[in-house]
Design a protein around this motif. Structure first.
Motif, short mmCIF file in Angstrom:
data_model
loop_
_atom_site.label_atom_id
_atom_site.label_comp_id
_atom_site.label_asym_id
_atom_site.label_seq_id
_atom_site.Cartn_x
_atom_site.Cartn_y
_atom_site.Cartn_z
N UNK A 71 4.65 9.45 35.38
CA UNK A 71 4.01 9.06 36.64
C UNK A 71 2.61 8.51 36.36
N UNK A 72 1.85 9.19 35.51
CA UNK A 72 0.54 8.67 35.10
C UNK A 72 0.74 7.56 34.07
N UNK A 73 -0.22 6.64 34.02
CA UNK A 73 -0.16 5.59 33.00
C UNK A 73 -0.70 6.17 31.70
N UNK A 74 0.16 6.21 30.69
CA UNK A 74 -0.19 6.83 29.41
C UNK A 74 0.11 5.85 28.28
N UNK A 75 -0.88 5.64 27.44
CA UNK A 75 -0.71 4.68 26.34
C UNK A 75 0.44 5.10 25.43
N UNK A 76 1.33 4.17 25.16
CA UNK A 76 2.45 4.43 24.27
C UNK A 76 3.67 5.01 24.97
N UNK A 77 3.53 5.31 26.26
CA UNK A 77 4.65 5.91 27.00
C UNK A 77 5.20 4.92 28.01
N UNK A 78 6.47 5.05 28.35
CA UNK A 78 7.08 4.20 29.38
C UNK A 78 6.70 4.75 30.75
N UNK A 79 6.13 3.90 31.58
CA UNK A 79 5.69 4.31 32.91
C UNK A 79 6.82 4.19 33.91
N UNK A 80 6.77 5.06 34.93
CA UNK A 80 7.80 4.94 35.96
C UNK A 80 7.62 3.65 36.76
N UNK A 135 12.57 20.53 36.47
CA UNK A 135 12.17 21.37 35.34
C UNK A 135 10.75 21.86 35.58
N UNK A 136 10.54 23.16 35.44
CA UNK A 136 9.19 23.70 35.59
C UNK A 136 8.29 23.16 34.49
N UNK A 137 7.06 22.76 34.81
CA UNK A 137 6.13 22.31 33.78
C UNK A 137 5.86 23.37 32.71
N UNK A 138 6.05 24.65 33.07
CA UNK A 138 5.78 25.74 32.13
C UNK A 138 7.02 26.16 31.33
N UNK A 139 8.08 25.36 31.41
CA UNK A 139 9.35 25.69 30.77
C UNK A 139 9.17 25.91 29.26
N UNK A 140 9.84 26.93 28.75
CA UNK A 140 9.78 27.20 27.30
C UNK A 140 10.59 26.16 26.55
N UNK A 141 10.30 26.03 25.26
CA UNK A 141 11.02 25.05 24.43
C UNK A 141 12.51 25.37 24.38
N UNK A 201 8.17 12.65 33.90
CA UNK A 201 7.12 13.65 33.73
C UNK A 201 5.83 13.07 34.32
N UNK A 202 4.84 13.93 34.55
CA UNK A 202 3.64 13.46 35.25
C UNK A 202 2.49 13.11 34.33
N UNK A 203 1.96 14.09 33.62
CA UNK A 203 0.70 13.92 32.89
C UNK A 203 0.90 13.70 31.40
N UNK A 226 3.91 14.84 28.99
CA UNK A 226 4.59 13.81 28.21
C UNK A 226 4.67 14.22 26.74
N UNK A 227 3.55 14.68 26.20
CA UNK A 227 3.52 15.08 24.79
C UNK A 227 4.46 16.26 24.54
N UNK A 228 4.48 17.20 25.47
CA UNK A 228 5.36 18.36 25.35
C UNK A 228 6.83 17.93 25.37
N UNK A 229 7.20 17.14 26.40
CA UNK A 229 8.60 16.72 26.55
C UNK A 229 9.02 15.80 25.41
N UNK A 230 8.14 14.87 25.02
CA UNK A 230 8.47 13.93 23.94
C UNK A 230 8.71 14.67 22.64
N UNK A 231 7.86 15.66 22.37
CA UNK A 231 8.02 16.46 21.15
C UNK A 231 9.36 17.20 21.15
N UNK A 232 9.69 17.81 22.27
CA UNK A 232 10.95 18.56 22.37
C UNK A 232 12.16 17.64 22.23
#
Length: 590
Positions: free
Chosen positions: A136-145, A88-94, A111-113, A117-123
């Motif tokens: 891929x990045x470690x993000x608080x509240x998100x499941x890491x790969x 999926x392109x990072x710039x993908x429309x909703x 997802x990476x950043x 994450x916020x974009x995909x989670x919201x959608x």
């Protein structure tokens, strides 16, 4: 060991080269290299972790990320299980995001950043999609790969060979959704064999002795993904640029031998070089433009006389060597694809010593149909000779038809659309118009769907006119219009940096882009530019009217695809008023 599935690349790479660096990326400002041993270990952990999560053959697992080693590791890890990777392109429309997730029934998405994450989670929440999200990045509240990797480490009872051995060359490797510029996205089904055939056909593309490549085109597109597989098969180290804004800096850190690009980026590099040349004074400026003139006369690496060779050697020493230094100093080959390349760019960069090899293909063809090669396999103004395993024929209406092992299996869940483009003989209808010359080189002359007819019954090829107009240093972007109208017109985005310099030189006030494009002196200048480039076209093809636009078209604003091609339908819709005004003016005048 023979490569019959794409993930067979890994053990072959281990056996043949045992590479200490296969992939590299900057992490916290430092280049971190990934060895083949590390990649194989992580890929196997991903595979086992996914299996432990319940992923089975033909399940869909997505990746939404900019280029980085984790993208490739996840790719191989997914496909080793028999699951199908969906980029999926990072710039993908909703709208497209919801359609793809639902259409392919995606089970897991990497997802990476934090931003993605916020974009995909919201959608996902909004759409009520049942898809697990890992970052891929470690993000608080998100499941890491890393959870997938750790799960894989603990799953000793899983025999990965039992899963990978059931994956056949004809099984789907990936499902790539088109950008949806003309409607609902279509899922292009590509098999392992489709991509393996490309490895075999495109080996000649890489010049011998190459050891490093810089990658910045999106891996979500099959062009760059295929090239990365090709690099790996030839033991070329792949360094991922930090972003599109750091390409020049990264070129000078990595010193690559080769990179891929799209014409739009090469145009920008050339424009910057040209601008610096114009800033020179006296003899330096004269030498710069003399060298440029020598480069513009370049035809091929094999058809040069003694005098030209002598002039070129001087031009390379005095001017072009500085160009190549700006590209890292070692670049020998630049591969261009995704859109039509202006021949002058291929001439000037190849003359400088960085051979530009233009190729042609589509997502549906995995993608390469034809490509220029170093030496006698290069012919500027063409997209090269057809690759060995392909058969190309030109239909009576000029459309390019192609048949070969790289042709997609079809469009996912859309057999009727598949039958529209693949005929009973197995030939794929590309939608492009072209011709084969006497030496077997393919030339693209237009896009079937983009051809239009004026009210006078004359057919117009917009891309041909646009490419010529873009030779003007004053024009950044252009789209030719006029279907059903009395004449062609153009929507033009000025090259504002160049325009600003021109205004300073001519003492024309320049307060803003919006104001500049309304000034009579500027409009007159663009009229003269258009008239100059119109001279090479038939009367019915010449641009009669134009409108200047104040902002550059981009991916984020929706007018450009991820491979930096114009979304014509979107531009037409966005600028309906401007287009209407062009032709209303003509009605009043007549």
């Amino acid at each position: 060991m023979e490569i019959t599935r794409i993930f067979d690349l890994l053990p072959v790479l281990k056996e043949k080269y045992n590479s200490s660096c296969v992939l590299a990326a900057k992490e916290k400002g430092i280049w971190v290299e990934y060895s083949i041993d590390r990649i194989i270990e992580m890929c196997n952990q991903v595979s086992k972790g996914l299996i432990a999560k319940g992923i089975v053959k033909n399940d869909k697992v997505g990746i939404m990320s900019a280029n980085r080693p984790e993208w490739n590791i996840a790719d191989f890890g997914i496909t080793q299980t028999g699951a199908i990777q969906v980029p999926l392109y990072p710039t993908l429309s909703e709208t497209d995001f919801h359609f793809i997730i639902q259409d392919c029934e995606m089970k897991i998405l990497f997802v990476s950043t934090q931003e993605l994450y916020e974009k995909a989670h919201s959608y996902i929440v909004q759409g009520g999609h049942k898809v697990e999200l890992f970052t891929f990045d470690t993000i608080e509240g998100a499941s890491s790969w890393n959870e997938i990797l750790e799960l894989g480490k603990k799953s000793d009872s899983i025999n990965l060979l039992e899963y990978s051995s059931k994956v056949s060359p004809d099984d789907l490797l990936t499902l790539i959704y088109t950008s949806g510029t003309t409607g609902t996205p279509k899922g292009v089904m590509l098999t392992h064999n489709n991509l393996v055939s490309q490895l075999n056909d495109c080996q000649k593309l890489i010049p011998k002795g190459s050891s490093k490549a810089l990658s910045f085109l999106p891996l979500s597109h099959i062009f760059e993904r295929n090239v990365i597989y090709l690099y790996m098969s030839d033991n070329i180290q792949v360094f991922y640029a930090e972003s599109m804004d750091t390409i020049v800096a990264n070129l000078n850190e990595v010193h690559p031998d080769i990179f891929t690009t799209v014409p739009r980026l090469l145009e920008k590099v050339y424009d910057r070089i040209l601008a610096r040349g114009k800033e020179q004074k006296g003899i330096k400026k004269a030498i710069f433009f003399w060298a440029l003139g020598v480069g513009m006369k370049f035809e091929s690496l094999t058809s040069r006389n003694f005098l030209y060779n002598f002039q070129l050697s001087i031009a390379r020493k005095l001017v072009f060597s500085k160009w190549l230094a700006g590209l890292g100093g070692n670049v020998r080959v630049i591969v261009s694809g995704g859109a039509a390349l202006q021949p002058r760019l291929a001439r000037i960069f190849t003359a400088a010593g960085a051979t530009v090899l233009e190729g042609y293909g589509l997502t549906e063809t995995s993608p390469v149909i034809s490509v220029n090669l170093v030496g006698e396999g290069q012919k500027i103004g063409t997209v090269g000779r057809v690759i060995e395993s392909n058969v190309v024929k030109i239909a009576p209406d000029g459309e390019i038809l192609v048949k070969g092992p790289n042709i997609m299996k079809g469009y996912y869940k859309q057999p009727e659309k598949t039958s529209e483009v693949i005929n009973s003989e197995g030939f794929f209808h590309t939608g492009d118009i072209g011709e084969l010359d006497s030496e077997g080189f393919l030339k693209i002359t237009g896009r079937k769907k983009e051809y239009f007819k004026t009210s006078g019954g004359k057919y117009i090829t917009p891309e041909k006119i646009e490419n010529k107009l873009k030779e003007s240093p004053f024009i950044e972007q252009v789209m030719v219009i006029g279907e059903g109208e009395r004449f062609p017109a153009a929507l033009i985005v000025p090259a504002f940096d160049h325009l600003k310099s021109y205004c300073e030189l001519k003492n024309i006030p320049y307060r803003s882009q919006e104001e500049a494009i309304t000034l009579p002196e500027i409009l007159d200048k663009y009229q003269r530019e258009i008239e100059e480039y119109n001279s090479g076209f038939g009367h019915w093809e010449q641009v009669k009217k134009f409108v200047l636009l104040p902002k550059e078209w981009s991916i984020d604003s929706g007018e450009m695809t991820p491979k930096l091609s114009i979304k014509r339908r979107v531009v037409m819709e966005k600028f309906q008023k401007e287009i209407a005004d062009i032709y209303k003016q003509e009605e009043k005048a007549s």
